[in-house]
Design an enzyme around this catalytic site. Sequence first.
Site, PDB file in Angstrom:
ATOM      1  N   ASP A   1       0.868  -1.184   0.000  1.00  0.00           N
ATOM      2  CA  ASP A   1       0.000   0.000   0.000  1.00  0.00           C
ATOM      3  C   ASP A   1       0.905   1.235   0.000  1.00  0.00           C
ATOM      4  O   ASP A   1       2.044   1.139  -0.437  1.00  0.00           O
ATOM      5  CB  ASP A   1      -0.959  -0.067   1.199  1.00  0.00           C
ATOM      6  CG  ASP A   1      -2.261   0.669   0.923  1.00  0.00           C
ATOM      7  OD1 ASP A   1      -2.188   1.860   0.570  1.00  0.00           O
ATOM      8  OD2 ASP A   1      -3.349   0.069   1.056  1.00  0.00           O
TER       9      ASP A   1
ATOM     10  N   HIS B   1       2.069   2.000  -3.229  1.00  0.00           N
ATOM     11  CA  HIS B   1       1.138   2.954  -3.840  1.00  0.00           C
ATOM     12  C   HIS B   1       1.681   4.376  -3.806  1.00  0.00           C
ATOM     13  O   HIS B   1       0.941   5.319  -4.013  1.00  0.00           O
ATOM     14  CB  HIS B   1      -0.237   2.883  -3.166  1.00  0.00           C
ATOM     15  CG  HIS B   1      -0.925   1.563  -3.348  1.00  0.00           C
ATOM     16  ND1 HIS B   1      -2.169   1.295  -2.826  1.00  0.00           N
ATOM     17  CD2 HIS B   1      -0.543   0.437  -3.998  1.00  0.00           C
ATOM     18  CE1 HIS B   1      -2.519   0.048  -3.148  1.00  0.00           C
ATOM     19  NE2 HIS B   1      -1.539  -0.491  -3.855  1.00  0.00           N
TER      20      HIS B   1
END
Length: 394
Positions: free
Chosen positions: A215, A238
Site C-alpha cells: 500500500d 502505492h
Amino acid sequence: MGHNLVMSIFPIFLLLSIAYADFDVTSSKYGGKPNSDISQPLAKAWSDACASTSPSRIIVPKGTFQLKGASFKGPCKGPIEFQVDGTLQAPQDGAQLIKADTWIEFANLERLTLMGTGTFDGQGQKAWKENDCNKNPKCSSIAINLRFNSVKHSLVKDVTSLNSKNFHVNVLGCEQLTFQHFTVKAPGDSINTDGIHIGRSTGINITDTNIGTGDDCISIGDGTKQLTINKVTCGPGHGISIGSLGRYNNEDHVTGINVKDCTISNTMNGVRIKTWPNSPIATTASDIHFEHITMNNVGNPILIDQEYCPYGQCNTQTPSKVKISNVSFKNIRGTTTTAEAVKIVCAKGLPCDKVVLSDIDLKLTGKGTLTSQCANVQPTITQVPQALACATKK
Ligand SMILES: *[C@@H]1O[C@H](CO)[C@@H](O)[C@H](O)[C@H]1NC(C)=O
Ligand SMILES: *[C@@H]1O[C@H](CO)[C@@H](O)[C@H](O)[C@H]1NC(C)=O
C-alpha cells in the site's frame, strides 16, 4: 610521563561513568531463549530499564524469538536504547496476539533510540488472505507491527519491519521522531500494509529509508506538521500520499510537508494529495513541497485528487472542504505507466492556490499519448513540456 598517563586515562573513566546499564533479554535474570516466546522476559527487561535512572540499554541479541505482543510504556526515568539484532516473530494467527490491533507499541516516551540490525516480522501472509475490510465495515481488527504513540525526541534506526499484518508503522501524537536508515518490506500484493503512517504529529523526519510494500509507502494523515521525507526509496507500493483528508469531523490541518531526493519505482501512484468530497468540516493542507523525485515506471506520478471516493462510498455532489495551498512539484523526472501523468483536480468552489509545477520531465512507458489534466486550479508552470502542463483545463 606520569602526567600524560593520567591525561589519557581520565577520558576512559569519564566514558565508564556514563556507561549503559544493560538489560539483555537472554541473560539469566530474564531467561529469554531463542526459538521461544519472549513476551514475559522482554516485559520484565523493559520495566527494569524504564525504572533505571542512568541511561539503559535493552538488548535482543541475534537469533529468532517469538513475541505475542509488547507494550513499552513510559514515562521512564532515563533515556533508553533498545537494541534489536535478532528477529522477532509475531504469531501467524492474529487471534494469538495479546492485543488484536497492535503487535508492538511504544507509548509516552522521550529519548528512546530503537536500533540494531534486527527485524520485526509480522508474519502477515494469513492476515492478508483473510482481510475483507474493503467490503466489510465490521471486519475484525488487524495488528499494526509498530505503534509509536506520544513518543518525543526519539530515533528509530537501522531496524526492519517485515510482512506486517496491517500498517507497518503508525505514528500518532509524536514530536521530533526520526526514522533513519529504516527498512519496510512486504510483497506488492499484500493488503493495507502502508509503510509509515503519520497523524497528529510534529517534526517527524524520515531519511535514508527503503520502503517496499503493498500500500502507500508513506501515508500522511490529518494533523501532520513539519514532516521531512528525504532520500527515501519507495516501491513496490502505492507511492507517497497525503490523505486521504476531509472525511471525518474532528480533523486537523496538514502543513509543512517536504519530500525531497526520493526515488519511486513500480508503484501505483507517485506523489499525491487526496481529499474526500462532502467533508464534514473545513480544513487546510498547505506548504507541501515535492522536489527532486525520480519516477521509474510509476502510475499517476503527480496527482492532486479532491474527488477521492473509493468504492463509491460518498456523496460526490458536494465538493471537498479541504483548502489546498502552496504546493510545489519541482524537478520531477523519469517514466510514467499512465498516459495522464499530471492530474490536479481541486475542489469546485474552493480552488487550490499557489500551485507550482516546475522542471517536470516524464516519459510514457505504456500505451497512448502523454497528457495532463487540471481543474479548479491555475498553476504557475515553468519548464514543463506542453503535454504535462495542464493539457486539459476545466
Ligand atoms: C533528518 O534526519 C537526518 C538524519 O538524522 C538529519 O541529517 C537531518 O538534518 C534531519 N532533518 C531535519 C529537518 O530534522
Ligand atoms: C510556502 O511554503 C514554504 C515552505 O513551507 C514557506 O516558506 C512559504 O512561506 C510558503 N509561502 C506562502 C505564500 O505561504
